[in-house]
Structure formats: structure tokens, C-alpha cells
Design an enzyme around this catalytic site. Sequence first.
Site, short mmCIF file in Angstrom:
data_model
loop_
_atom_site.label_atom_id
_atom_site.label_comp_id
_atom_site.label_asym_id
_atom_site.label_seq_id
_atom_site.Cartn_x
_atom_site.Cartn_y
_atom_site.Cartn_z
N GLN A 148 -17.37 -34.20 17.37
CA GLN A 148 -17.47 -34.96 18.62
C GLN A 148 -16.26 -34.69 19.50
O GLN A 148 -16.38 -34.44 20.70
CB GLN A 148 -17.55 -36.47 18.30
CG GLN A 148 -17.91 -37.32 19.48
CD GLN A 148 -19.26 -36.90 20.06
OE1 GLN A 148 -19.35 -36.58 21.22
NE2 GLN A 148 -20.29 -36.87 19.25
N HIS A 173 -15.76 -31.64 22.02
CA HIS A 173 -16.47 -31.51 23.30
C HIS A 173 -15.49 -31.44 24.46
O HIS A 173 -15.52 -30.52 25.27
CB HIS A 173 -17.44 -32.67 23.52
CG HIS A 173 -18.78 -32.43 22.89
ND1 HIS A 173 -19.62 -31.44 23.32
CD2 HIS A 173 -19.40 -33.03 21.85
CE1 HIS A 173 -20.71 -31.45 22.57
NE2 HIS A 173 -20.61 -32.39 21.67
N GLU A 216 -23.16 -44.11 21.46
CA GLU A 216 -24.12 -43.04 21.78
C GLU A 216 -24.68 -42.46 20.47
O GLU A 216 -25.88 -42.38 20.28
CB GLU A 216 -23.41 -41.95 22.58
CG GLU A 216 -24.33 -40.79 22.96
CD GLU A 216 -23.56 -39.60 23.52
OE1 GLU A 216 -22.31 -39.56 23.38
OE2 GLU A 216 -24.21 -38.69 24.08
N HIS A 217 -23.78 -42.03 19.58
CA HIS A 217 -24.16 -41.52 18.27
C HIS A 217 -23.63 -42.47 17.20
O HIS A 217 -22.45 -42.79 17.21
CB HIS A 217 -23.54 -40.14 18.00
CG HIS A 217 -23.88 -39.10 19.02
ND1 HIS A 217 -23.04 -38.81 20.08
CD2 HIS A 217 -24.96 -38.29 19.16
CE1 HIS A 217 -23.59 -37.84 20.81
NE2 HIS A 217 -24.76 -37.52 20.29
N ASP A 227 -27.82 -32.71 17.20
CA ASP A 227 -27.44 -32.08 18.46
C ASP A 227 -28.29 -30.85 18.75
O ASP A 227 -28.53 -30.51 19.90
CB ASP A 227 -25.97 -31.64 18.41
CG ASP A 227 -25.01 -32.80 18.52
OD1 ASP A 227 -25.46 -33.90 18.92
OD2 ASP A 227 -23.83 -32.63 18.21
N HIS A 262 -52.48 -63.79 52.80
CA HIS A 262 -52.79 -63.52 51.39
C HIS A 262 -53.91 -64.46 50.94
O HIS A 262 -54.88 -64.03 50.30
CB HIS A 262 -51.56 -63.78 50.50
CG HIS A 262 -50.53 -62.69 50.50
ND1 HIS A 262 -49.73 -62.41 51.58
CD2 HIS A 262 -50.14 -61.81 49.53
CE1 HIS A 262 -48.89 -61.41 51.28
NE2 HIS A 262 -49.14 -61.02 50.04
#
Lengths: 438, 438
Positions: free
Chosen positions: A267, A270, A335-336, A369, A428
Site C-alpha cells: 500500500q 503507491h 478502503e482496503h 488489486d 396537481h
Amino acid sequence: MSKQTTATISRLSTSDDAFNHRLDALLDWEGVSDKAVQARVEEILASVKQRGDAAVVEATNRFDRLAATSMDELQLTPEQLKRAFDNLPAEQREALSSAAERIKCYHERQKPSSWQYEEADGTVLGQKVAPLDRAGIYVPGGKAAYPSSVLMNAIPAHVAGVREIVMVVPTPDGVLNELVLAAAHLAGVDYVFTIGGAQAVAALAYGTESVPRVDKIVGPGNIYVATAKRAVFGQVGIDMIAGPSEIMVVSDGQTDPDWLAMDLFSQAEHDEDAQAILVSWDAGHLDAVESAIERLLPTLERKEIVRESLRKRGALVLCQDAQEAITLINRIAPEHLELSVAAPETWLDDIRHAGAIFMGRYTAEALGDYCAGPNHVLPTSGTARFSSPLGVYDFQKRSSIIHCSADGASELGKIASVLARGESLTAHARSAEYRIRD
Amino acid sequence: MSKQTTATISRLSTSDDAFNHRLDALLDWEGVSDKAVQARVEEILASVKQRGDAAVVEATNRFDRLAATSMDELQLTPEQLKRAFDNLPAEQREALSSAAERIKCYHERQKPSSWQYEEADGTVLGQKVAPLDRAGIYVPGGKAAYPSSVLMNAIPAHVAGVREIVMVVPTPDGVLNELVLAAAHLAGVDYVFTIGGAQAVAALAYGTESVPRVDKIVGPGNIYVATAKRAVFGQVGIDMIAGPSEIMVVSDGQTDPDWLAMDLFSQAEHDEDAQAILVSWDAGHLDAVESAIERLLPTLERKEIVRESLRKRGALVLCQDAQEAITLINRIAPEHLELSVAAPETWLDDIRHAGAIFMGRYTAEALGDYCAGPNHVLPTSGTARFSSPLGVYDFQKRSSIIHCSADGASELGKIASVLARGESLTAHARSAEYRIRD
């Protein structure tokens, strides 16, 4: 506290008085662009809206250091994409194809169906599901040009039945990534333009002489791309405003510390803002992982990025027990989420917020991934509280179906009339009353 | 062309050379706020973020002309809501209850389920669907305080399983709408704060001492509300940026012109920016509807609003045939589409974009607005190209599930390793390779 500034990775404990404060500081991420970026983006959007291709070419030459004279030079042909695919080494071609096939299989299961039901009086109600006409996919260029992202963005659109997929990918200094082109071929992308930044977002949102206007723009990008996407939202749909990628690993102490260290690295590599957090109730195990980190970090190709990411945003967190780990998961909404524990399936009911859940010691995030099947475009920065992985549903929309029988309209007309008059909307009411039978 | 400026409603024909240009001008709607509004909204957001309740009370006193001294005075109790419901005239109470029941029934059908499947090697893939923890519902106050909107926003959240529903509704000059409170009781709203504008959006997005932070904000509002929602998007989820309401009616010439005139009025009476368009291939029928409009308009309670809306944004459009009507539908992507034609079900396959489709002569839009069952919060201004009606899915999110067996991880690890090395993400590759069996 001074220890944290020199350590490779912070150590936190939930029993520490300052824990909540320190965790908040670690998680804090302000993705908002400043006024200078906003002004620049607004200028680019306006110029592309007004001048179309010419403005896109100018901005591209300027920001990507190119010398294109027209949009023709910034478009790739289907033949170029196919050639890139055909020219790949067999091993890469097969790996890419296997990944694409698995991603397609998984996303086929996500397809919702249209439905309807009939009431006793013959009134029919339902919902029709239809694909978008055209989707735009933003693929980052430069140091983060990922063929896997092309697959993850384009395949769900394809499965959804989108008619045309338009991809943009900047090529700073003219550098083309052949794997990215090969992935575009494999994923069935219809158009590829080698443009990026706010100018690419504007071209997709408004359309130009060369770039077809799309209905939705998906895919991550830098702060200019994110700011532009926020600005055009409403004109077109957008997926989400992505923050830096993050992982939270929970270990029961029984997973090989080397494996966990590498999972955290995967991770952190990145970029410097990426976040890797490991939680365990086993202090000795956290020590072992810290040792593994110290030992393995120098062996990494991207060690500078990893070191900076772990120093700034990483943490090894000691908690009391599994129950407290679950509380942390739901607070962070990662996220993960890697559940490196025995019987991870028993945890599922209690986990309310996570983008993707990687279960058990074998399920490294890296498998997801690339090729497990589920999407790798996931909600970041705690937005899993309200957002979902990119999916087929992002490339479809629904229409309500209402088909009243004469009897149904008469009965509903009575209810509508009372409520409309209660809201002082008498046209209406009268429209409904016309359908009431005497 | 001078005729259009004095006529009650424009007449257009698709065979006119200027048709496309005139239609574009009619549809044009720029909902973007100017810099002054943006600056004011940013200031309010920042002050609520910093000072919480105090800032909300100040802004509310200022904009809604109140004199509250604390948030306590701006919160309604469950007892107040129940009392409002109990005190309604029986006819209104029953109409509201019937509508709520039908809305609930329809939305129950929208609930997606979690799913998973197992592969031959024991790997399990799936997706878990979970509700949001907390939803915020913005209900406009003042002249457009609609109890039906409370039902349409809160019931899907309830059906989704949201734990807490927080409603905000401004009460300018202290005017409370008892029907709105009654609807809040009926729909199971947990908290009601009598606040509105950007300050209410900020309170919901950031949380204050009194207002719980929510995960998503839904519901329409004025330009300040829309600007604030766009600004907090990412911090929380939002539904959409709503433009003015619109209807497109397609008639085959066989529906009573009075009915159609009233259907157009029912849209136009919302506000001066609302849009009502009727399309037919029967010129005589359009004449008849125009006459009905002239005759009935003076009988309307809201005739000034209707007249202005029809003059500015309404149109009676003559087209060639049903096929061309369908082309117009897909180009306009209307929020409300009324198919006042024989056998409307034969049209469905060709309609790609519409928020809600009201089928046949009996299905007046007003029936759907209140009680048919489907949601009346729908995508406006052509956003039906990529957006859906508000639904249960707006109050849920998904998490991917990946549980690799040892065999599965080994096989996937080989693919992931190749692709990760292709992307120069070698920590990803090594993390995957640890799981490959020798």
C-alpha cells in the site's frame, strides 16, 4: 512522543489517553483544492467549453510538454491498441487476459434487472434499468499509469451495456505506456485520447469537435482532475473524489510477520500520502512486524516512497481485543481491510464500513488489486461510510414505471387530491381529480 | 418569432429550421451559483465547522428572522411530531398513511441483497450490502414545504435500514407546517431541527454539539443549499444537485385536452422556472390543448406562477410521428415523462432516458407525486442520462468480499505478480508471491 518522529512507523495503543487524538491526526486528509488550483481549473474548463479542440490542444502542449498541432495527433487508433496488445510478451498478455476474464465474471453478477409488479386493480409499478449511452474513463499517466485500472474502469462499463467508452490518458513528454494501450484494447475501449488534467475532464464533460461528450466520468487523477470533476458534476455524473489509497490490516498474531510487512509496503509504495495501518491485540506480534519492516524495507525498489509514507501516515496499533478491532474498523471505514485472522467470516456481520474486505491470511490485497475479480476502485478516506466500490451499477441508471389502470387512477386520485390540496398545489389536485370516476 | 413573446405558451415544430436552436434555448438551465453565493456559503460552512451550534443559531436567527438563544429552541421533540399527526383532520391523516404505505411497499422491492459465490478451488467472492449509519434529509421550508417530500426522502432510508434519520427544515419567521411534522412522525424520522440553508447542510456534514453528523445528505433546496451540498460532497454523500422540476408529455391526440392542460399546469405551478412541454404529431390536437390552456389558466389559484413558467419555459411541440417523439424523449431525458398514448408499453424498449415514466392517459404525474409508490425525487435538467430516482440504493453501500483459499491465492498470486511487475509495483508483486506455493 519524540520517538515517533524518528521511528520508521508509529506505534499507537488504544489504551493511551492521547489515542483518539493521535488516530484522528493520522487519518486526517484534506483533499480540498486551494483557490489558486480552483481558479486555474475554472479557466481551463471555460476555455475548453468555448473553444473546444483548440483549447484542449493548447493546454495539452503546455502541461504535457508536447507540440501537437491538432487533436488528430492526440488520438490513438484501434489498430494501435491492438498492436500494443499483440506485441506484449506472452506472459503479460496471458496474465492481463486472465485478469480481464475474472473481472468480467465477477461484475456480471452485479447486473441489476428491471422489475415490475401488478396490483389487484391492474395498476403496474416497476423500475427499468438501462445503461448510460457513453462513459468517460480517466486514466492517470506518468508515474502512475496502471493497465489494471483500465480494466477495472472499462470492464464494468462494458458489462453494463454502455454503448461507447471514451478513455483519456495523458502522455507527459510523449511517453506512451504500451501495457495501458493493450489493456484498453482488451477492455473494449472505443476511443482513446492522449490528453489529461482539467482539459481532458472538460472535453469529456462538454464534448469538443473530436471528443464525444460523455454522460459520466470515472477514474482517479491529481488535484486538478479532482477539482475539475467536482466542478462538472451535475453536467455529467462522476464516480467519486478519490483520496490517497489506504489499507487497514487486522492480525490475530498468527500470520507471518514478513507477509504482513509486505502487505503494508504494497500500500505504502503507491505514493507518499498512502496509508498503511496494522491493528493487533498481540503486542509481541506487532514487535515482530516492526522488525520485519526494518529488515525488509531496504530491499524494496520503491523504498524512499515507502519510508516516507510509513513515517507520515503509517501505524502499528495495539488494541485490547477483536471487539475493539471491529470498533476501529467501523470508525476508520478503510478502503482496503485485510482480516488476517482465523475464521474471518465470523467477523463479517459486525463490519459496517469498508470498501473491500480481504479475508484470511492468504488474501493479500495485491490479489484483489489485479485479478481476484472485484473492483480495485474503492472509496477512500472514510467514504466507505456512504460509497461503494466502482461497479456495473455506476454505469446504469433507473427509470420508475407507473402505469395506472382506470380503477387504480381513480383510487389514487382521491388520495393525491387530499394531499395536493394540503400542499396548496391545486393544479396537481385537479389533474388527479380528472381521473376520479364518478 | 414575435408571436412567442406574447403567446401564453410557445409553439414549436421539429420541421422548423430553427427548431434545434430553439429547443436548446428552452432547455438551457445553468444551475451554477455565482461567486458571491459561493463565498457566502464557504463562510457559513467554515463558521459552523469551527463554532458548531453557536454559528448555526446565529445564521438561523439572521436568515430566518428568529430570536433563538440555543439549539434547544431549534429542535422538535418526537412528541411534537406525534401530536401534529394526531391532530390532523382524519381525511388528511388517512391520505398521508395510505401514501406512506404504498411508498414503503414499492421501495421494499428495491432492496438489493448481499451475494457471494464459491469457485472450484474454494475461493469465495461476493458483495455485502449494508445501510448507512445516519442519513440527513433536507426539507425546504417556506412556500415549498411539502409533506410528500418528507415521505419520499425518509421512507427509502427507513426501508434501507438506516439507523438514524436526521431531518432539517427551516421555519422562516417561525412558521411551522403541521403536515410536514406529521409526515416526519409517520416516516420514522429520529431528529428534527428547524434550521435550513447552508448552515443546516454544514451542521449535518460536520456535526455540532446538538446535530449528529450524518453520512449522506438528501433533499432539494435553494441555490445556497445546492452550493453547500456540492462543497461538502466527499465529506458526506449527497443525492444530486436538483434543478427546476420539468415534465414532458407525449400525446397521440386521443387524450382529453383539458386533462393535458391540467397536467402541464401541475408542473408549471411549482415555480416560475418549472418546465412543461407537450409533444404530439397531431397539430389540431395541439391547438385544442392550447385553447384549453387559455380557458383553464385563469381558473387556477397559482395562475401567476403558471403563466410565467409557461411563457418562459413551456412549449407545445409538433413532431412528425411517434418515432420522432422518442428521439426527442431521449434527447431531453425528462425528469417526468407522461406517455399519454395507446399501448404505451410498446414504447418502453426505445426510451433510454427518463426519471419516471407515467404510462397511459390515466397516469397523471400528480398520482406519482403523492401516492403511486415510486419516488418523486427524480433527476432533473437532463441528468436522467446518468442518474436515477432517489431509492433504497441511495441509503446503502456495498463492500467487496474476497476470501482466497490457499490454492486460489497461489494461482492468483502468479497472475498478480506478472501484472504488478509490469506496473513496477514490486512490493505488490512480492506480497502476492509470498502466497504462491512451491
